[in-house]
Design an enzyme around this catalytic site. Structure first.
Site, PDB file in Angstrom:
ATOM      1  CE  LYS A   1      21.513  22.662  36.027  1.00  5.34           C
ATOM      2  NZ  LYS A   1      21.940  22.948  37.176  1.00  5.34           N
TER       3      LYS A   1
ATOM      4  NE  ARG B   1      19.946  28.777  34.413  1.00  3.35           N
ATOM      5  CZ  ARG B   1      20.852  28.007  34.441  1.00  3.35           C
ATOM      6  NH1 ARG B   1      21.271  27.445  33.247  1.00  3.35           N
ATOM      7  NH2 ARG B   1      21.899  27.833  35.368  1.00  3.35           N
TER       8      ARG B   1
ATOM      9  NE  ARG C   1      30.365  24.749  40.452  1.00  2.15           N
ATOM     10  CZ  ARG C   1      29.084  24.876  39.950  1.00  2.15           C
ATOM     11  NH1 ARG C   1      28.925  24.002  39.201  1.00  2.15           N
ATOM     12  NH2 ARG C   1      28.634  26.069  40.365  1.00  2.15           N
TER      13      ARG C   1
ATOM     14  NE  ARG D   1      30.082  28.551  37.838  1.00  2.00           N
ATOM     15  CZ  ARG D   1      28.962  27.597  37.494  1.00  2.00           C
ATOM     16  NH1 ARG D   1      29.163  26.634  36.707  1.00  2.00           N
ATOM     17  NH2 ARG D   1      27.847  28.229  37.515  1.00  2.00           N
TER      18      ARG D   1
ATOM     19  NE  ARG E   1      24.402  30.243  40.081  1.00  2.00           N
ATOM     20  CZ  ARG E   1      25.397  29.111  40.247  1.00  2.00           C
ATOM     21  NH1 ARG E   1      26.696  29.362  41.230  1.00  2.00           N
ATOM     22  NH2 ARG E   1      25.689  28.168  39.522  1.00  2.00           N
TER      23      ARG E   1
HETATM   24  P1  AP5 Z   1      27.327  20.520  39.037  1.00  4.33           P
HETATM   25  O1  AP5 Z   1      27.471  19.174  38.172  1.00  4.33           O
HETATM   26  O2  AP5 Z   1      28.704  21.494  38.443  1.00  4.33           O
HETATM   27  O3  AP5 Z   1      26.186  21.053  39.018  1.00  4.33           O
HETATM   28  P2  AP5 Z   1      25.166  21.857  37.857  1.00  4.33           P
HETATM   29  O4  AP5 Z   1      23.810  21.434  38.304  1.00  4.33           O
HETATM   30  O5  AP5 Z   1      25.779  21.596  36.639  1.00  4.33           O
HETATM   31  O6  AP5 Z   1      25.550  23.430  38.563  1.00  4.33           O
HETATM   32  P3  AP5 Z   1      25.783  24.771  38.085  1.00  4.33           P
HETATM   33  O7  AP5 Z   1      26.236  25.545  38.971  1.00  4.33           O
HETATM   34  O8  AP5 Z   1      26.828  24.551  36.807  1.00  4.33           O
HETATM   35  O9  AP5 Z   1      24.325  24.972  37.481  1.00  4.33           O
HETATM   36  P4  AP5 Z   1      23.740  26.374  37.136  1.00  4.33           P
HETATM   37  O10 AP5 Z   1      22.590  26.064  36.324  1.00  4.33           O
HETATM   38  O11 AP5 Z   1      23.669  27.210  38.051  1.00  4.33           O
HETATM   39  O12 AP5 Z   1      25.063  27.004  36.403  1.00  4.33           O
HETATM   40  P5  AP5 Z   1      25.438  27.235  34.840  1.00  4.33           P
HETATM   41  O13 AP5 Z   1      26.609  26.923  34.463  1.00  4.33           O
HETATM   42  O14 AP5 Z   1      24.180  26.368  34.120  1.00  4.33           O
HETATM   43  O15 AP5 Z   1      27.944  20.126  40.536  1.00  4.33           O
HETATM   44  C1  AP5 Z   1      27.936  21.026  41.269  1.00  4.33           C
HETATM   45  C2  AP5 Z   1      29.176  20.450  42.385  1.00  4.33           C
HETATM   46  O16 AP5 Z   1      28.658  19.383  43.225  1.00  4.33           O
HETATM   47  C3  AP5 Z   1      30.280  19.889  41.620  1.00  4.33           C
HETATM   48  O17 AP5 Z   1      31.384  20.727  42.251  1.00  4.33           O
HETATM   49  C4  AP5 Z   1      30.242  18.418  41.544  1.00  4.33           C
HETATM   50  O18 AP5 Z   1      31.397  17.714  41.738  1.00  4.33           O
HETATM   51  C5  AP5 Z   1      29.493  18.437  42.867  1.00  4.33           C
HETATM   52  N1  AP5 Z   1      28.417  17.111  42.788  1.00  4.33           N
HETATM   53  C6  AP5 Z   1      27.673  16.807  41.725  1.00  4.33           C
HETATM   54  N2  AP5 Z   1      26.896  15.877  41.815  1.00  4.33           N
HETATM   55  C7  AP5 Z   1      27.279  15.447  43.130  1.00  4.33           C
HETATM   56  C8  AP5 Z   1      26.927  14.269  44.090  1.00  4.33           C
HETATM   57  N3  AP5 Z   1      25.732  13.779  43.608  1.00  4.33           N
HETATM   58  N4  AP5 Z   1      27.297  14.112  45.273  1.00  4.33           N
HETATM   59  C9  AP5 Z   1      28.079  15.122  45.643  1.00  4.33           C
HETATM   60  N5  AP5 Z   1      28.661  16.110  45.111  1.00  4.33           N
HETATM   61  C10 AP5 Z   1      28.312  16.430  43.656  1.00  4.33           C
HETATM   62  O19 AP5 Z   1      24.933  28.662  34.725  1.00  4.33           O
HETATM   63  C11 AP5 Z   1      25.763  29.987  35.252  1.00  4.33           C
HETATM   64  C12 AP5 Z   1      24.898  31.279  34.550  1.00  4.33           C
HETATM   65  O20 AP5 Z   1      24.888  31.371  33.481  1.00  4.33           O
HETATM   66  C13 AP5 Z   1      23.555  31.437  35.252  1.00  4.33           C
HETATM   67  O21 AP5 Z   1      23.395  31.795  36.639  1.00  4.33           O
HETATM   68  C14 AP5 Z   1      23.062  32.417  34.316  1.00  4.33           C
HETATM   69  O22 AP5 Z   1      23.457  33.653  34.764  1.00  4.33           O
HETATM   70  C15 AP5 Z   1      23.608  31.826  32.854  1.00  4.33           C
HETATM   71  N6  AP5 Z   1      22.794  30.912  32.289  1.00  4.33           N
HETATM   72  C16 AP5 Z   1      23.348  29.711  31.821  1.00  4.33           C
HETATM   73  N7  AP5 Z   1      22.264  29.091  31.014  1.00  4.33           N
HETATM   74  C17 AP5 Z   1      21.121  30.016  31.018  1.00  4.33           C
HETATM   75  C18 AP5 Z   1      20.038  30.104  30.205  1.00  4.33           C
HETATM   76  N8  AP5 Z   1      19.650  29.039  29.750  1.00  4.33           N
HETATM   77  N9  AP5 Z   1      19.093  31.368  30.701  1.00  4.33           N
HETATM   78  C19 AP5 Z   1      19.630  32.392  31.118  1.00  4.33           C
HETATM   79  N10 AP5 Z   1      20.963  32.364  31.741  1.00  4.33           N
HETATM   80  C20 AP5 Z   1      21.788  31.333  31.687  1.00  4.33           C
END
Ligand code: AP5
Length: 210
Positions: free
Chosen positions: A13, A88, A123, A156, A167
């Site tokens: 994402k 979410r 990552r 991370r 997760r």
């Molecule tokens: P990346 O683009 O970083 O993936 P992502 O979907 O953004 O993953 P996140 O881990 O950031 O999502 P998340 O939703 O768990 O975490 P968030 O930070 O929102 O890609 C991942 C890796 O793969 C990278 O290294 C990239 O280079 C690689 N990659 C990407 N595309 C690729 C491809 N096509 N091919 C190969 N490699 C690829 O949330 C973290 C925490 O915050 C949550 O656990 C929660 O505790 C809290 N939080 C955040 N938002 C909320 C909410 N709305 N409500 C409650 N808690 C929340």
């Protein structure tokens, strides 16, 4: 255009939001990045969020909704935005509706769980500006150093394998029901995440413009 990017942790994402926001000239708003910044700065929201994030649990709705509401009221979000990682839960989606926000499209990036666990181990994120990399698919130019700001890139805390499993479980229980929520409103489009980032970008842009 107001967009939501939906998908499992590590589905890509944030990576796609970075590409699409440049193409459409609208900000990408990541609640995960905002919460990590709040933790780093020791703000009240950060203190409330840290333990949940470290365990891979969702931060309570009221904390995240408050942060998001303030952010989308900022000037740069007036002509549209990409929400990465929000909503979410169904309660968060309903809160967005109560704020009077009209969502044009919800793009689900679908990647199977087995591929996610493999991806997450590679990552790396910048300690300074939060930019995201992958040791194989999106490496930094100089090993261990952010291309954008020169700070160190690290793994991370919540990318440890056991936390990733937790997760993913949380995603399937609490976030995946949003697919039905938005499909019923005719707003959901699904993109199959590819192994190449640029291939996924092509499909994502086509889904948004189509
Ligand atoms: P990346 O683009 O970083 O993936 P992502 O979907 O953004 O993953 P996140 O881990 O950031 O999502 P998340 O939703 O768990 O975490 P968030 O930070 O929102 O890609 C991942 C890796 O793969 C990278 O290294 C990239 O280079 C690689 N990659 C990407 N595309 C690729 C491809 N096509 N091919 C190969 N490699 C690829 O949330 C973290 C925490 O915050 C949550 O656990 C929660 O505790 C809290 N939080 C955040 N938002 C909320 C909410 N709305 N409500 C409650 N808690 C929340």
């Amino acid at each position: 255009m107001n967009l939501i990017f939906l998908g499992a942790p590590g589905a890509g994402k944030g990576t796609q939001a970075e590409v699409v926001c440049k193409e459409l000239n609208i900000p990408a708003i990541s609640t995960g990045n905002m919460l990590r910044e709040a933790v780093k700065n020791g703000t009240p929201a950060g203190l409330a969020a840290k333990a949940y994030m470290d365990r891979g649990d969702l931060v309570p709705d009221e904390v995240v909704i408050g942060i998001l509401k303030d952010r989308i009221a900022e000037d740069d979000a007036k002509n549209g935005f990409i929400l990465d990682g929000f909503p979410r839960t169904v309660a968060q989606a309903e809160a967005l509706e109560k704020m009077g926000v009209n969502i044009d499209k919800v793009v689900e990036i679908h990647v199977p769980d087995e591929a996610i666990t493999a991806r997450m181990s590679g990552r790396r994120v910048c300690e300074g500006c939060g930019n995201s990399y992958h040791i194989q698919y999106k490496p930094t130019k100089v090993e261990g150093i952010c291309d954008a700001c020169g700070a160190k890139v690290v793994q991370r805390v919540d990318d440890k394998p056991e936390t990733v499993i937790s997760r993913l479980k949380t995603y399937h229980e609490k976030t995946a029901p949003l697919k039905d929520f938005y499909a019923a409103k005719g707003k959901l489009v699904t993109v199959e995440g590819q192994d190449e980032i640029s291939e996924t970008s092509k499909l994502t842009l086509a889904a948004i413009k189509g």
